[in-house]
Design an enzyme around this catalytic site. Structure first.
Site, PDB file in Angstrom:
ATOM      1  N   SER A 183      37.975  34.089  47.335  1.00 18.31           N
ATOM      2  CA  SER A 183      36.594  33.695  47.051  1.00 18.31           C
ATOM      3  C   SER A 183      36.183  32.376  47.698  1.00 18.31           C
ATOM      4  O   SER A 183      34.992  32.135  47.872  1.00 18.31           O
ATOM      5  CB  SER A 183      36.375  33.626  45.542  1.00 18.31           C
ATOM      6  OG  SER A 183      37.297  32.751  44.945  1.00 18.31           O
ATOM      7  N   HIS A 211      35.135  40.154  45.075  1.00 18.02           N
ATOM      8  CA  HIS A 211      34.178  39.869  46.149  1.00 18.02           C
ATOM      9  C   HIS A 211      34.099  40.991  47.183  1.00 18.02           C
ATOM     10  O   HIS A 211      33.332  40.891  48.137  1.00 18.02           O
ATOM     11  CB  HIS A 211      34.524  38.543  46.833  1.00 18.02           C
ATOM     12  CG  HIS A 211      34.105  37.363  46.026  1.00 18.02           C
ATOM     13  ND1 HIS A 211      32.828  36.844  46.078  1.00 18.02           N
ATOM     14  CD2 HIS A 211      34.775  36.641  45.108  1.00 18.02           C
ATOM     15  CE1 HIS A 211      32.730  35.830  45.241  1.00 18.02           C
ATOM     16  NE2 HIS A 211      33.905  35.685  44.640  1.00 18.02           N
ATOM     17  N   LYS A 242      28.756  40.489  40.780  1.00 21.94           N
ATOM     18  CA  LYS A 242      28.419  39.864  42.062  1.00 21.94           C
ATOM     19  C   LYS A 242      27.518  40.833  42.842  1.00 21.94           C
ATOM     20  O   LYS A 242      26.335  40.919  42.539  1.00 21.94           O
ATOM     21  CB  LYS A 242      29.699  39.478  42.788  1.00 21.94           C
ATOM     22  CG  LYS A 242      30.546  38.501  41.930  1.00 21.94           C
ATOM     23  CD  LYS A 242      31.780  38.035  42.613  1.00 21.94           C
ATOM     24  CE  LYS A 242      32.767  37.357  41.671  1.00 21.94           C
ATOM     25  NZ  LYS A 242      32.269  36.189  40.966  1.00 21.94           N
TER      26      LYS A 242
HETATM   27  C1  LIG Z   1      38.329  36.669  43.044  1.00 18.66           C
HETATM   28  C2  LIG Z   1      37.565  36.691  41.755  1.00 18.66           C
HETATM   29  N1  LIG Z   1      38.041  37.423  40.733  1.00 18.66           N
HETATM   30  C3  LIG Z   1      37.376  37.480  39.560  1.00 18.66           C
HETATM   31  C4  LIG Z   1      36.215  36.773  39.355  1.00 18.66           C
HETATM   32  C5  LIG Z   1      35.535  36.843  38.033  1.00 18.66           C
HETATM   33  O1  LIG Z   1      34.461  37.741  38.066  1.00 18.66           O
HETATM   34  P1  LIG Z   1      33.278  37.641  37.009  1.00 18.66           P
HETATM   35  O2  LIG Z   1      32.293  36.647  37.524  1.00 18.66           O
HETATM   36  O3  LIG Z   1      32.775  39.033  36.909  1.00 18.66           O
HETATM   37  O4  LIG Z   1      33.902  37.169  35.723  1.00 18.66           O
HETATM   38  C6  LIG Z   1      35.691  36.008  40.379  1.00 18.66           C
HETATM   39  C7  LIG Z   1      34.425  35.252  40.157  1.00 18.66           C
HETATM   40  O5  LIG Z   1      34.237  34.151  40.557  1.00 18.66           O
HETATM   41  C8  LIG Z   1      36.378  35.955  41.611  1.00 18.66           C
HETATM   42  O6  LIG Z   1      35.901  35.220  42.627  1.00 18.66           O
END
Ligand SMILES: Cc1ncc(COP(=O)(O)O)c(C=O)c1O
Length: 394
Positions: A183, A211, A242
């Site tokens: 991310s 992502h 997202k």
């Molecule tokens: C790689 C990754 N996994 C999981 C999440 C968590 O997702 P959510 O925003 O749906 O809790 C994020 C969010 O920033 C992320 O970047």
């Protein structure tokens, strides 16, 4: 008797953040989440949201959410396993399973709880998890909660991961886990090679595609589809928060995995289910991916335009392969200054420092969306050129 504040140390910590230039005010969005939006009373080109496809305001999601509120009301009033499973929750899970080509799916309240709840429930203190050093915080927290032994391998270093698993007894349960898209850097996990390591050594293979959902693979099916490693990844994580435009996370895998999580994943057991409007919007989002793939094509065209523009200006954009493009400057205070001055120039690109990225790797992170116009992206590139020159970054 006056009592001294037992939380006084928190103010000291905040002072330290201020001295390091890491203290942040929350920017306040006063409009819809769009490519051009108003934050803190200022109209800006928005390069900070994860709204890759513009689905937060897509008419089909909006309509589905409103219809669901009319039919079911605002909330569910219960956790899923007691009285909070509505027919639309199951419809969403069936739809996602068909989309991901897996036997079953369980939806969680967020991607964070999907990761943390799953890792923590399938492992015990007798097990080992082998995890990329840049995996998301929710994976790290899930690993800690599981009390399994955590072995971290250097970012994308498949040989290092292989060495770790070779040293472990064959009989020991092992989970090999990576982000599909990282991310903060926007690069991809080496899925085919990691799948090979998992197959050689009997590891459970898990990929967090937060992502990648809606961005990579056919119709946005994710990196498993992008790399064509169907059937080689035991646990796929997706997010609905997202590119999918609403909120939530899910686990796609076998029926047994999903039923086990129904019984053991603590966020599923102990936290109230999605409001009907959210479940309905997510169902509509899957339909949009299937019916309007041209939105994903626009996202990629914008990504290539903007990324190559930043590179032509001489910025260090790291190793990105996705619509996430960092502008790496190193020093945290400088990253925050770049972000603030860009904001004053009409561009919102969030500054990111420790602990979200390693010390010395601070950056401004940009994410383009399908809904940015070329004029907006060119405006942002011009602002980067001017501010970057003023700060001596390029
Ligand atoms: C790689 C990754 N996994 C999981 C999440 C968590 O997702 P959510 O925003 O749906 O809790 C994020 C969010 O920033 C992320 O970047």
């Amino acid at each position: 008797m006056t009592r001294s504040d037992p939380l006084a140390y928190l103010s000291t910590e905040l002072e330290t953040l201020k001295q390091q230039g890491l203290y942040r005010h929350l920017r306040v969005l006063e409009t819809e989440q769009r490519a051009h939006a108003t934050y803190d009373h200022r109209s800006v080109v928005n390069l900070s949201s994860n709204n890759y496809l513009g689905l937060t305001t897509h008419p089909k999601l909006r309509q589905a959410a409103m219809d669901a509120i009319r039919k079911y009301g605002a909330g569910t009033g219960s956790v899923r396993p007691i009285a909070g499973t509505m027919d639309i929750h199951l419809e969403l899970e069936r739809k996602l399973a068909a989309f991901k080509q897996t036997e079953a799916v369980v939806v969680f309240q967020s991607g964070f709880t999907a990761n943390a709840g799953t890792v923590a429930s399938i492992l015990t203190d007798r097990d080992v998890v082998i995890s990329d050093e840049l995996n998301h915080a929710s994976i790290v927290d899930g690993c800690r909660l599981s009390r399994a032994t955590i072995k971290v391998f250097p970012h994308k270093d498949v040989d290092a991961a292989r060495r770790v698993v070779r040293d472990l007894p064959a009989s020991q349960r092992k989970l090999l886990i990576t982000d599909g898209v990282f991310s903060m850097d926007g690069d991809l996990g080496p899925l085919p090679d990691l799948c090979a390591v998992a197959e050689e050594s009997g590891c459970i293979m898990m990929v967090d595609d937060a992502h990648a959902s809606g961005v990579f693979g056919r119709n946005g099916r994710g990196t498993i589809d992008h790399f064509q490693v169907h059937g080689r990844v035991d646990i796929q994580v997706g997010t609905l928060s997202k590119a999918m435009g609403a909120l939530g996370g899910y686990i796609a895998g076998t029926r047994a995995l999903v039923e086990f999580l129904y019984h053991r994943a603590r966020p599923f057991l102990f936290s109230t289910s999605h409001p009907p409007a959210v479940a309905a919007a997510c169902i509509a989002a899957v339909d949009v991916l299937l019916e309007e793939p041209e939105i994903i094509e626009r996202l990629w065209a914008n990504t290539h335009f903007f990324k190559s523009g930043l590179q032509a200006l001489g910025f260090n954009t790291g190793v990105s392969e996705s619509p996430i493009t960092p502008v790496i400057v190193g020093d945290a205070a400088l990253a925050m200054k770049l972000s603030d001055q860009l904001f004053d120039a009409g561009v919102f690109a969030q500054g990111i420092g420790f602990p979200t990225v390693a010390r010395g790797k601070a950056r401004v992170r940009t994410i383009v969306t399908a809904t940015h116009t070329r004029d907006e992206l060119q405006f942002a590139l011009d602002a980067f050129a001017t501010v970057g020159r003023q700060l001596g970054i390029r």
